[in-house]
Design a protein around this motif. Structure first.
Motif, PDB file in Angstrom:
ATOM      1  N   CYS A 119       0.851  -1.203   0.000  1.00 19.67           N
ATOM      2  CA  CYS A 119       0.000   0.000   0.000  1.00 19.67           C
ATOM      3  C   CYS A 119       0.881   1.246   0.000  1.00 19.67           C
ATOM      4  N   CYS A 130      -4.419   0.735   3.540  1.00 24.37           N
ATOM      5  CA  CYS A 130      -5.692   1.476   3.571  1.00 24.37           C
ATOM      6  C   CYS A 130      -6.845   0.562   3.181  1.00 24.37           C
ATOM      7  N   GLY A 131      -6.560  -0.485   2.416  1.00 27.02           N
ATOM      8  CA  GLY A 131      -7.612  -1.422   2.015  1.00 27.02           C
ATOM      9  C   GLY A 131      -8.430  -0.947   0.827  1.00 27.02           C
ATOM     10  N   GLU A 132      -8.159   0.278   0.345  1.00 21.47           N
ATOM     11  CA  GLU A 132      -9.012   0.830  -0.715  1.00 21.47           C
ATOM     12  C   GLU A 132      -8.267   1.194  -1.993  1.00 21.47           C
ATOM     13  N   CYS A 133      -6.971   1.428  -1.899  1.00 23.26           N
ATOM     14  CA  CYS A 133      -6.230   1.868  -3.089  1.00 23.26           C
ATOM     15  C   CYS A 133      -6.038   0.678  -4.040  1.00 23.26           C
ATOM     16  N   CYS A 139      -3.676  -2.084  -2.624  1.00 18.91           N
ATOM     17  CA  CYS A 139      -4.313  -2.933  -1.606  1.00 18.91           C
ATOM     18  C   CYS A 139      -5.265  -3.921  -2.263  1.00 18.91           C
TER      19      CYS A 139
HETATM   20 ZN   LIG Z   1      -3.845   0.861   0.210  1.00 17.81          ZN
END
Ligand SMILES: [Zn+2]
Length: 324
Positions: A52, A59-62, A65
């Motif tokens: 990330c 972040c889990g969203e980019c 990720c």
């Molecule tokens: Zn991320």
């Protein structure tokens, strides 16, 4: 938070977030735990943290990720006993070494996941990687999943952050398995199986799906009921199914062990209606005798004997234990 996707493991998650946020994720992490305990899920999550570019804790969203979580990231490679992008054998060492020597395509890290180092032979493969683990290039991260740390050399262990997987409670496990199976299983059934599996999500899901393992567990449950109900013919009939199936027989013994341990426990702490009703019809002494028989029959030497004969013997000993 990214790591919340994994149940339980609070200490492990806190340690990882702390390290990630400080930009100090180690170059080698070992995840130790039984099959189905979420080792690989955590490995994927850590790989996302590592690649990330927005947050050290992932972040889990980019896009980085997301790709890492879906197993599509060019800088994350998986080597496993079978499947994955590479196979973990002596031959694959060369590929792993090539991979290790290549700087990341996109970001700051390249992650190599070595999945399921469960036997000494594989551990030896890994031990030859010692040099890289001792002096890794700045961008490199190894994540190794293993059943038992004892298979690894102490020199490797001393270079790695070792995290022992924790299993969630049976209730949490049952809830997650119901989500995974998308409502294909009832709450009570899920909870019963989660208890039998000690909160192991992978194993619970496997035993509630249409798998060979699930059929063996169903036989083990039917056999336990028949045994406690003194249905001798039914006991023998169920055992006969394994006359040509040595692997199935081993699995059956393991499942019987789990069931009878649970039945003995339920006598003192009733939790599940069906199991507790069954355990009321069994004395503690009978339960313990049966566990002794199962342990005795499980000892490795027994597996080389003639299988039909072994099954007849098992049937006779088990029925003897409930009658006697
Ligand atoms: Zn991320």
């Amino acid at each position: 938070m990214l790591l919340d996707a994994l149940l339980s493991n609070e200490q492990n998650k806190a340690a990882l977030v702390r390290l990630g946020a400080d930009g100090r994720l180690p170059h080698a992490i070992i995840l130790e735990g039984e099959r189905g305990s979420g080792r690989f899920t955590l490995a994927r999550l850590i790989s996302a943290m590592a690649v990330c570019r927005r947050s050290g804790a992932g972040c889990g969203e980019c896009p980085d990720c997301k790709m890492a979580l879906e197993g599509q990231h060019p800088d994350v490679e998986v080597f496993a006993k079978s499947g994955g992008q590479g196979t973990l054998t002596i031959k694959s060492l060369r590929t792993i070494n090539q991979s290790v020597a290549t700087p990341p395509n996109q970001g700051r890290r390249r992650v190599v996941i070595l999945r399921d180092i469960q036997d000494i032979a594989q551990a030896r493969t890994l031990n030859t990687l010692l040099k890289v683990i001792e002096e890794p290039p700045e961008y490199l991260m190894f994540i190794i999943t293993v059943d038992n740390r004892e298979n690894l050399l102490p020199t490797i262990l001393s270079r790695c952050l070792l995290l022992r997987m924790e299993l969630p409670s049976p209730e949490e496990c049952a809830g997650r398995v119901q989500e995974l199976l998308e409502g294909g299983v009832g709450a009570q059934e899920a909870l019963r199986m989660a208890r039998l599996c000690g909160g192991n999500i992978g194993r619970t899901a496997q035993l509630l799906s249409d798998t060979p393992e699930a059929r063996v567990m169903a036989d083990a449950l039917a056999l336990s009921k028949a045994l406690i109900g003194h249905e001798r013919y039914q006991v023998l009939r169920l055992l006969q199914r394994y006359e040509r199936d040595r692997a199935g027989y081993r699995e059956l013994l393991c499942d019987l062990r789990v069931i009878f341990s649970q039945l003995v426990e339920q006598k003192y702490q009733p939790q599940d209606e069906e199991l507790s009703a069954l355990s009321q019809r069994l004395t503690a002494l009978q339960g313990i005798k049966i566990l002794d028989i199962i342990d005795d029959m499980s000892r490795t030497g027994q597996f080389n004997l003639n299988l039909p004969l072994t099954l007849t013997r098992l049937g006779a000993r088990l029925t003897g234990a409930v009658l006697g």
